[in-house]
Design a protein around this motif. Structure first.
Motif: not given
Length: 236
Positions: A18-19, A22-23, A25, A27-28, A31
């Protein structure tokens, strides 16, 4: 995390994955990658799923109820009242029948009178026929839920699998790579790679999973709903 080699790449597990998303790509955007493709699978897939289930269930339940009426007419010949006067209530009716005291019909007064266990459980008695009919109806409805749910799930996945295959490739593509393209482009690439075999990659294990998984889902749904309906009717 489900890709081959992911355990070695992400020793920290899902949180590390997950981290990194986010870093790397943004963030939103990372996800929600593949959200449009997921919706393209879910909307028609669930429409087909529920339509097939409901059509099969209504057809089979209609045939079952017709058979019940014919059986009740045959068993009710010479009996003053129907063996199953109300709709079959399923599993909770079986419990209620097991806990309720035995009663019979007094021929002289027309009132209800307690009967002996021998009389109530006598083969061929109206009470015994009613209990047997309730048990049979419950088992039949459970079998209908299993068959209709499993069939609906199998047909749904057979129909939407090409969308799911393309969606999976889209979601696992590295940002800005040649695989980071739209759903339609993935279909074109899959067709060029191997035609229908590529579009339907993983069909066998998907269908092997689909029938029992969806059969159990619908069986659980019907059992819970029938129990809630029975409880609501008794509370009135």
């Amino acid at each position: 995390m489900q890709q081959a080699g992911s355990a070695a790449r992400y020793p920290g597990g899902p949180l590390q994955c997950l981290r990194e998303i986010v870093v790397t790509e943004g963030g939103l955007r990372g996800l929600t990658r593949g959200l449009g493709a997921t919706m393209a699978r879910e909307v028609p897939g669930n429409a087909l799923f529920f339509a097939v289930y409901e059509a099969l269930r209504r057809s089979l339940l209609g045939a079952q109820r017709q058979q019940q009426q014919q059986t009740a007419r045959g068993l009710g010949h010479g009996v003053g009242e129907p063996l199953t006067p109300g709709p079959v209530s399923g599993l909770t009716d079986l419990v209620a029948q097991a806990d309720a005291p035995p009663y019979g019909r007094d021929a002289a007064t027309g009132g209800r009178r307690a009967t002996s266990d021998t009389e109530t459980s006598r083969p061929g008695s109206p009470e015994q026929h009613g209990a047997d009919a309730t048990r049979h109806n419950w088992l039949t409805e459970a079998a209908i839920a299993v068959f209709c749910g499993g069939t609906a799930g199998t047909l749904m996945w057979a129909a939407v699998l090409p969308i799911d295959v393309a969606k999976t490739r889209l979601q696992t593509a590295q940002p800005c790579s040649k695989w980071d393209v739209r759903l339609w482009n993935h279909w074109v690439m899959l067709w060029r790679e191997g035609g229908l075999a590529s579009l339907y990659a993983g069909l066998t294990p998907t269908l092997v999973r689909a029938f029992p998984a969806n059969a159990c889902q619908w069986l659980a749904w019907e059992v819970v709903m029938r129990g809630l309906q029975d409880h609501s009717e008794r509370a009135k």
